[in-house]
Design a protein around this motif. Structure first.
Motif, short mmCIF file in Angstrom:
data_model
loop_
_atom_site.label_atom_id
_atom_site.label_comp_id
_atom_site.label_asym_id
_atom_site.label_seq_id
_atom_site.Cartn_x
_atom_site.Cartn_y
_atom_site.Cartn_z
N VAL A 289 0.85 -1.20 0.00
CA VAL A 289 0.00 0.00 0.00
C VAL A 289 0.89 1.25 0.00
CG1 VAL A 289 -1.79 1.27 1.25
CG2 VAL A 289 -1.86 -1.23 1.19
N ALA A 290 1.95 1.22 0.81
CA ALA A 290 2.87 2.37 0.86
C ALA A 290 3.50 2.59 -0.51
CB ALA A 290 3.93 2.13 1.92
N ALA A 291 3.85 1.51 -1.21
CA ALA A 291 4.48 1.64 -2.54
C ALA A 291 3.48 2.22 -3.55
CB ALA A 291 4.98 0.28 -3.01
N TRP A 292 2.22 1.84 -3.41
CA TRP A 292 1.16 2.39 -4.29
C TRP A 292 1.00 3.89 -4.07
CZ3 TRP A 292 -3.71 3.59 -1.77
CH2 TRP A 292 -4.73 3.97 -2.64
N VAL A 293 0.99 4.31 -2.80
CA VAL A 293 0.90 5.75 -2.50
C VAL A 293 2.10 6.47 -3.14
CG1 VAL A 293 0.98 7.51 -0.68
CG2 VAL A 293 -0.42 5.45 -0.36
N ALA A 294 3.28 5.86 -3.03
CA ALA A 294 4.48 6.48 -3.62
C ALA A 294 4.33 6.58 -5.14
CB ALA A 294 5.72 5.67 -3.25
N ARG A 295 3.71 5.57 -5.76
CA ARG A 295 3.50 5.63 -7.23
C ARG A 295 2.57 6.79 -7.60
NH1 ARG A 295 4.06 0.15 -6.99
NH2 ARG A 295 1.88 -0.32 -6.52
N ILE A 296 1.51 6.96 -6.80
CA ILE A 296 0.58 8.07 -7.08
C ILE A 296 1.32 9.41 -6.96
CG2 ILE A 296 -1.50 9.27 -6.24
CD1 ILE A 296 -2.62 6.52 -5.45
N LYS A 297 2.20 9.50 -5.98
CA LYS A 297 2.93 10.76 -5.77
C LYS A 297 3.84 11.10 -6.95
CE LYS A 297 3.08 11.01 -0.76
NZ LYS A 297 3.96 11.07 0.42
N LYS A 298 4.17 10.11 -7.76
CA LYS A 298 5.06 10.36 -8.91
C LYS A 298 4.28 10.72 -10.17
CE LYS A 298 9.09 7.73 -7.56
NZ LYS A 298 9.10 6.34 -7.13
N LEU A 299 2.95 10.68 -10.13
CA LEU A 299 2.17 11.00 -11.34
C LEU A 299 2.40 12.47 -11.73
CD1 LEU A 299 -1.24 9.25 -10.49
CD2 LEU A 299 0.47 8.50 -12.18
N PRO A 300 2.55 12.76 -13.03
CA PRO A 300 2.75 14.14 -13.46
C PRO A 300 1.58 15.03 -13.02
CG PRO A 300 2.96 12.60 -15.32
CD PRO A 300 2.53 11.79 -14.13
N GLY A 301 1.91 16.15 -12.38
CA GLY A 301 0.86 17.08 -11.94
C GLY A 301 0.41 16.83 -10.51
N PHE A 302 0.97 15.78 -9.87
CA PHE A 302 0.55 15.45 -8.49
C PHE A 302 0.71 16.67 -7.57
CE2 PHE A 302 1.59 14.33 -4.15
CZ PHE A 302 0.56 13.47 -3.83
N ILE A 303 -0.26 16.86 -6.70
CA ILE A 303 -0.12 17.84 -5.61
C ILE A 303 -0.37 17.12 -4.29
CG2 ILE A 303 -0.70 19.96 -6.88
CD1 ILE A 303 -3.58 19.62 -5.62
N GLY A 304 0.33 17.56 -3.27
CA GLY A 304 0.14 16.97 -1.95
C GLY A 304 -0.86 17.75 -1.14
N THR A 305 -0.95 17.38 0.12
CA THR A 305 -1.76 18.11 1.08
C THR A 305 -1.07 17.86 2.43
OG1 THR A 305 -4.08 18.56 1.69
CG2 THR A 305 -3.38 16.26 1.75
N PRO A 306 -1.23 18.72 3.42
CA PRO A 306 -0.53 18.46 4.68
C PRO A 306 -0.82 17.05 5.19
CG PRO A 306 -1.49 20.66 4.70
CD PRO A 306 -1.96 19.99 3.43
N GLY A 307 0.27 16.31 5.49
CA GLY A 307 0.12 14.93 6.00
C GLY A 307 0.34 13.87 4.93
N VAL A 308 0.29 14.27 3.67
CA VAL A 308 0.54 13.29 2.57
C VAL A 308 1.87 13.62 1.92
CG1 VAL A 308 -0.21 12.46 0.29
CG2 VAL A 308 -1.89 12.91 2.08
#
Ligand SMILES: N[C@@H](CCC(=O)N[C@@H](CS)C(=O)NCC(=O)O)C(=O)O
Length: 199
Positions: free
Chosen positions: A180-199
């Motif tokens: 699950v952690a690796a999947w979250v990391a993959r989403i974070k690498k998508l072009p245009g990704f933005i975070g939010t506090p805590g992510v």
């Protein structure tokens, strides 16, 4: 005119909408909601969403509530087949995970965080049990799949990620769930990704 999101920054459900718009390059006017003052329970917001919840999404005359419904609208209006394909099987596979976002994930890591971070009076032990169950199931699934619904990212991933990634704020870290952690990391690498506090 840009679409409007009635928004609360720490809300995982609002973050889903901000994230999909960012990934698709859809301009969004953010309207912060005074949640603590209960603005979502009063006019004019209660007239837009009688359920008294945010997010609320406004695109011209269109007003939508529920983050899953909003993701569907954005994906089909501004995305393409990639984010929400309409063939029978793909649509069913995506819908399956949209339901998990609204049910098991909300009842699990979502409610654990509501308790710890926002002081909601609910059974946090029960919420953490729900969290362990759904994260265990997701971890198994993601050991053999890079993305939740299809062989590429879809709105299923966007709907499920926020409350899972923010679970550590409710005593539900992802350490026991490496896939699950690796999947979250993959989403974070998508072009245009933005975070939010805590992510
Ligand atoms: N099914 C809705 C749930 C929305 C929801 O629960 N929103 C929370 C904020 S994240 C809310 O407005 N709760 C009302 C309240 O606690 O007063 C969605 O996915 O958008």
């Amino acid at each position: 005119m840009a679409a409007k999101l009635y928004d609360l920054e720490p809300s995982g459900n609002c973050y889903k909408v901000r994230l999909l718009c960012a990934l698709l390059g859809v301009p969004l006017e953010i309207v912060p909601v005074d949640f603590l003052a209960g603005a979502h329970k009063k006019s004019p917001l209660i007239d837009l969403n009688p359920f008294g919840e945010i997010p609320i999404f406004e695109d011209g005359d269109v007003v939508l509530r529920d983050s899953q419904a909003i993701l569907i609208y954005i994906a089909r209006k501004w995305g393409n087949e990639a984010w929400l394909p309409l063939d029978a099987l793909s649509l069913a596979r995506v819908a399956d995970w949209l339901m998990v976002a609204e049910n098991e994930i909300e009842r699990g890591p979502g409610e654990a965080r509501l308790h710890d971070k926002f002081g909601y009076k609910l059974d946090v032990i029960e919420a953490r049990k729900h969290a362990a169950r759904v994260l265990g199931l997701m971890n198994k699934h993601l050991q053999h799949n890079d993305w939740l619904a299809l062989g590429r990212p879809t709105i299923a991933d966007i709907a499920c990620m926020p409350c899972v990634a923010l679970g550590h704020e409710g005593g539900v870290p992802l350490t026991p769930y490496p896939a699950v952690a690796a999947w979250v990391a993959r989403i974070k690498k998508l072009p245009g990704f933005i975070g939010t506090p805590g992510v």
